[in-house]
Write a protein that holds these residues in place. Structure first.
Motif, PDB file in Angstrom:
ATOM      1  N   ALA A 136       0.609  -1.130   0.092  1.00  0.00           N
ATOM      2  CA  ALA A 136       0.044   0.007  -0.030  1.00  0.00           C
ATOM      3  C   ALA A 136       0.758   1.236   0.022  1.00  0.00           C
ATOM      4  O   ALA A 136       0.101   2.322  -0.417  1.00  0.00           O
ATOM      5  N   MET A 137       2.099   1.215   0.467  1.00  0.00           N
ATOM      6  CA  MET A 137       2.972   2.366   0.425  1.00  0.00           C
ATOM      7  C   MET A 137       3.581   2.572  -0.704  1.00  0.00           C
ATOM      8  O   MET A 137       4.549   3.390  -0.975  1.00  0.00           O
ATOM      9  N   GLY A 138       3.337   1.541  -1.617  1.00  0.00           N
ATOM     10  CA  GLY A 138       4.147   1.445  -3.223  1.00  0.00           C
ATOM     11  C   GLY A 138       5.502   0.844  -2.774  1.00  0.00           C
ATOM     12  O   GLY A 138       6.460   1.178  -3.833  1.00  0.00           O
ATOM     13  N   GLN A 139       5.821   0.062  -1.767  1.00  0.00           N
ATOM     14  CA  GLN A 139       6.949  -0.737  -1.560  1.00  0.00           C
ATOM     15  C   GLN A 139       6.845  -2.282  -1.641  1.00  0.00           C
ATOM     16  O   GLN A 139       5.815  -2.595  -1.408  1.00  0.00           O
ATOM     17  N   GLN A 140       7.981  -2.949  -2.213  1.00  0.00           N
ATOM     18  CA  GLN A 140       7.949  -4.242  -2.234  1.00  0.00           C
ATOM     19  C   GLN A 140       8.122  -4.857  -0.769  1.00  0.00           C
ATOM     20  O   GLN A 140       8.934  -4.090  -0.075  1.00  0.00           O
ATOM     21  N   PRO A 141       7.613  -5.985  -0.511  1.00  0.00           N
ATOM     22  CA  PRO A 141       7.712  -6.553   0.731  1.00  0.00           C
ATOM     23  C   PRO A 141       9.418  -6.576   1.211  1.00  0.00           C
ATOM     24  O   PRO A 141      10.138  -7.466   0.308  1.00  0.00           O
ATOM     25  N   LEU A 142       9.921  -5.962   1.973  1.00  0.00           N
ATOM     26  CA  LEU A 142      11.239  -6.040   2.430  1.00  0.00           C
ATOM     27  C   LEU A 142      11.319  -6.074   4.167  1.00  0.00           C
ATOM     28  O   LEU A 142      10.567  -5.158   4.761  1.00  0.00           O
ATOM     29  N   PHE A 143      12.275  -7.136   4.492  1.00  0.00           N
ATOM     30  CA  PHE A 143      12.450  -6.933   5.978  1.00  0.00           C
ATOM     31  C   PHE A 143      13.969  -6.956   6.153  1.00  0.00           C
ATOM     32  O   PHE A 143      14.747  -7.383   5.542  1.00  0.00           O
ATOM     33  N   GLN A 144      14.155  -6.315   7.408  1.00  0.00           N
ATOM     34  CA  GLN A 144      15.912  -6.199   7.934  1.00  0.00           C
ATOM     35  C   GLN A 144      15.688  -7.290   9.076  1.00  0.00           C
ATOM     36  O   GLN A 144      15.013  -7.353   9.922  1.00  0.00           O
ATOM     37  N   LEU A 145      16.684  -8.356   8.908  1.00  0.00           N
ATOM     38  CA  LEU A 145      17.003  -9.249   9.677  1.00  0.00           C
ATOM     39  C   LEU A 145      18.122  -9.049  10.853  1.00  0.00           C
ATOM     40  O   LEU A 145      19.245  -8.871  10.040  1.00  0.00           O
ATOM     41  N   ARG A 146      18.050  -9.045  11.902  1.00  0.00           N
ATOM     42  CA  ARG A 146      19.048  -8.702  12.914  1.00  0.00           C
ATOM     43  C   ARG A 146      19.375  -9.926  13.777  1.00  0.00           C
ATOM     44  O   ARG A 146      18.665 -10.901  13.773  1.00  0.00           O
ATOM     45  N   PRO A 147      20.254  -9.970  14.616  1.00  0.00           N
ATOM     46  CA  PRO A 147      20.656 -11.146  15.266  1.00  0.00           C
ATOM     47  C   PRO A 147      19.472 -11.323  16.254  1.00  0.00           C
ATOM     48  O   PRO A 147      18.995 -10.510  16.801  1.00  0.00           O
ATOM     49  N   GLY A 148      19.157 -12.633  16.427  1.00  0.00           N
ATOM     50  CA  GLY A 148      17.965 -13.062  17.035  1.00  0.00           C
ATOM     51  C   GLY A 148      16.682 -12.897  16.427  1.00  0.00           C
ATOM     52  O   GLY A 148      15.692 -13.537  16.799  1.00  0.00           O
TER      53      GLY A 148
ATOM     54  N   ALA B   7      12.514 -17.112   4.429  1.00  0.00           N
ATOM     55  CA  ALA B   7      12.858 -17.823   3.311  1.00  0.00           C
ATOM     56  C   ALA B   7      11.764 -19.002   3.056  1.00  0.00           C
ATOM     57  O   ALA B   7      11.944 -19.202   1.577  1.00  0.00           O
ATOM     58  N   ARG B   8      11.137 -19.442   3.649  1.00  0.00           N
ATOM     59  CA  ARG B   8      10.123 -20.473   3.255  1.00  0.00           C
ATOM     60  C   ARG B   8       8.953 -19.682   2.310  1.00  0.00           C
ATOM     61  O   ARG B   8       8.596 -20.457   1.517  1.00  0.00           O
ATOM     62  N   ARG B   9       8.738 -18.518   2.482  1.00  0.00           N
ATOM     63  CA  ARG B   9       7.972 -17.620   1.594  1.00  0.00           C
ATOM     64  C   ARG B   9       8.385 -17.193   0.278  1.00  0.00           C
ATOM     65  O   ARG B   9       7.697 -16.618  -0.340  1.00  0.00           O
ATOM     66  N   GLY B  10       9.672 -17.475   0.045  1.00  0.00           N
ATOM     67  CA  GLY B  10      10.389 -17.295  -0.957  1.00  0.00           C
ATOM     68  C   GLY B  10      11.278 -15.935  -1.250  1.00  0.00           C
ATOM     69  O   GLY B  10      11.537 -15.473  -1.921  1.00  0.00           O
ATOM     70  N   TYR B  11      11.472 -15.400   0.062  1.00  0.00           N
ATOM     71  CA  TYR B  11      12.035 -14.317   0.177  1.00  0.00           C
ATOM     72  C   TYR B  11      13.468 -14.520   0.105  1.00  0.00           C
ATOM     73  O   TYR B  11      14.267 -15.446   0.414  1.00  0.00           O
ATOM     74  N   ASP B  12      14.283 -13.564  -0.721  1.00  0.00           N
ATOM     75  CA  ASP B  12      15.757 -13.511  -1.251  1.00  0.00           C
ATOM     76  C   ASP B  12      16.738 -12.922  -0.206  1.00  0.00           C
ATOM     77  O   ASP B  12      16.215 -11.899  -0.013  1.00  0.00           O
ATOM     78  N   VAL B  13      17.835 -13.245   0.254  1.00  0.00           N
ATOM     79  CA  VAL B  13      18.775 -12.561   0.990  1.00  0.00           C
ATOM     80  C   VAL B  13      19.347 -11.727   0.064  1.00  0.00           C
ATOM     81  O   VAL B  13      19.799 -11.747  -0.827  1.00  0.00           O
ATOM     82  N   ILE B  14      19.362 -10.275   0.550  1.00  0.00           N
ATOM     83  CA  ILE B  14      20.032  -9.189  -0.341  1.00  0.00           C
ATOM     84  C   ILE B  14      20.743  -8.453   0.804  1.00  0.00           C
ATOM     85  O   ILE B  14      20.478  -8.322   1.956  1.00  0.00           O
ATOM     86  N   ASP B  15      22.031  -7.978   0.241  1.00  0.00           N
ATOM     87  CA  ASP B  15      22.749  -6.905   0.886  1.00  0.00           C
ATOM     88  C   ASP B  15      23.323  -7.082   2.265  1.00  0.00           C
ATOM     89  O   ASP B  15      22.732  -6.372   3.239  1.00  0.00           O
ATOM     90  N   PRO B  16      23.827  -8.465   2.546  1.00  0.00           N
ATOM     91  CA  PRO B  16      24.260  -8.436   3.970  1.00  0.00           C
ATOM     92  C   PRO B  16      25.255  -7.309   4.532  1.00  0.00           C
ATOM     93  O   PRO B  16      26.010  -6.687   3.599  1.00  0.00           O
TER      94      PRO B  16
ATOM     95  N   TYR C 139      19.037  -8.216   4.827  1.00  0.00           N
ATOM     96  CA  TYR C 139      17.493  -8.068   4.220  1.00  0.00           C
ATOM     97  C   TYR C 139      16.900  -9.089   3.606  1.00  0.00           C
ATOM     98  O   TYR C 139      17.899 -10.298   3.071  1.00  0.00           O
ATOM     99  N   ARG C 140      15.651  -9.336   3.341  1.00  0.00           N
ATOM    100  CA  ARG C 140      15.177 -10.460   2.736  1.00  0.00           C
ATOM    101  C   ARG C 140      13.994  -9.572   2.002  1.00  0.00           C
ATOM    102  O   ARG C 140      13.033  -8.844   2.464  1.00  0.00           O
ATOM    103  N   LEU C 141      13.965  -9.883   0.658  1.00  0.00           N
ATOM    104  CA  LEU C 141      13.360  -9.329  -0.227  1.00  0.00           C
ATOM    105  C   LEU C 141      12.343 -10.144  -1.001  1.00  0.00           C
ATOM    106  O   LEU C 141      12.958 -11.034  -1.627  1.00  0.00           O
ATOM    107  N   LEU C 142      10.981  -9.988  -1.223  1.00  0.00           N
ATOM    108  CA  LEU C 142      10.153 -10.580  -2.077  1.00  0.00           C
ATOM    109  C   LEU C 142      10.098 -10.001  -3.469  1.00  0.00           C
ATOM    110  O   LEU C 142       9.274  -8.902  -3.287  1.00  0.00           O
ATOM    111  N   GLU C 143      10.536 -10.512  -4.385  1.00  0.00           N
ATOM    112  CA  GLU C 143      10.215 -10.121  -5.558  1.00  0.00           C
ATOM    113  C   GLU C 143       9.090 -10.390  -6.224  1.00  0.00           C
ATOM    114  O   GLU C 143       8.858 -11.471  -6.271  1.00  0.00           O
TER     115      GLU C 143
END
Length: 241
Positions: free
Chosen positions: A59-71, A80-89, A232-236
């Motif tokens: 709704a914001m005009g952004q692709q689903p994107l998550f920042q993953l931290r320790p923990g 990962a199960r949903r098909g998100y790719d790891v990008i830019d460690p 990050y994990r991005l859902l293309e």
């Protein structure tokens, strides 16, 4: 006390908007890059919270994107199960400011100033740092400055520095190709340290993708240490006609 590095990132490179939904913090980036567009976890995240976050980001005009931290390992596995790719460690580096203020900076090599000059905006634009990221800089509420480097009487590079809770963080370092390998990156970091110390910061930090070998080598050569990591994990998603 150990700084909250993610709070430093958020304060010195702020999103246009933030919204908490369950145990997820959503960010509205408006073209400011992944750091200001990614959702991050505040605690254990349910499948329903991920679904709602995905809808909100779209709704914001952004692709689903998550920042993953320790923990965040459980969230990471679910994405990962949903098909998100790891990008830019990413590595977070830091060093005590006093360690980079031991050598005087040559005269007319680094200038600290705010608002940015036209040439600074041009240098950023040439490096792909456009209006969306300049708007991020304008949103910072704490101490901030731009750095303009010069070499042989020519503009040599540009960077942005801001402070949160005694920690300065450098962003948007850009040195044009014809001015590289002149040591300007090192002088930029030292210039940032002098400005940080003058403005009450005890630590200088920077974030850098692990893939950027040159930048990682620069920060290590200055004695900076890795104090945090994330990715990050991005859902293309394909556009539908």
């Amino acid at each position: 006390m150990t700084p909250d590095w993610f709070a430093v990132v958020d304060a010195t490179w702020p999103a246009a908007g933030r919204e908490t939904r369950g145990n997820l913090l959503l960010r509205e980036g408006r073209g400011g890059g992944k750091r200001v567009s990614a959702a991050s976890a505040l605690g254990p995240v349910s499948a329903g919270e991920i679904d709602a976050a995905e809808d909100a980001m779209r709704a914001m005009g952004q692709q689903p994107l998550f920042q993953l931290r320790p923990g965040d390992e459980a969230l990471d596995a679910e994405l990962a199960r949903r098909g998100y790719d790891v990008i830019d460690p990413v590595n977070i580096y830091a060093i005590a400011t006093e360690r980079l203020t031991d050598i005087p900076i040559p005269r007319v090599t680094v200038f600290a100033l705010w608002e940015p000059l036209a040439i600074m905006r041009e240098l950023w634009a040439e490096g792909g740092i456009g209006p969306g990221r300049l708007a991020v800089m304008d949103r910072v509420t704490g101490p901030r400055t731009g750095l303009l480097m010069r070499h042989r009487d020519k503009p040599g590079g540009v960077a942005f520095v801001a402070i949160h809770d005694g920690v300065a963080m450098l962003h948007a370092l850009e040195i044009p190709p014809h001015q590289r390998r002149q040591g300007l990156g090192r002088w930029a970091m030292r210039g940032a340290a002098f400005w940080a110390m003058d403005n009450g910061a005890h630590t200088l930090s920077v974030v850098c993708t692990k893939a950027n070998e040159g930048a990682n080598a620069l920060y290590r050569s200055l004695g900076m240490e890795i104090v945090g990591e994330y990715h990050y994990r991005l859902l293309e998603e394909k556009e539908t006609a």
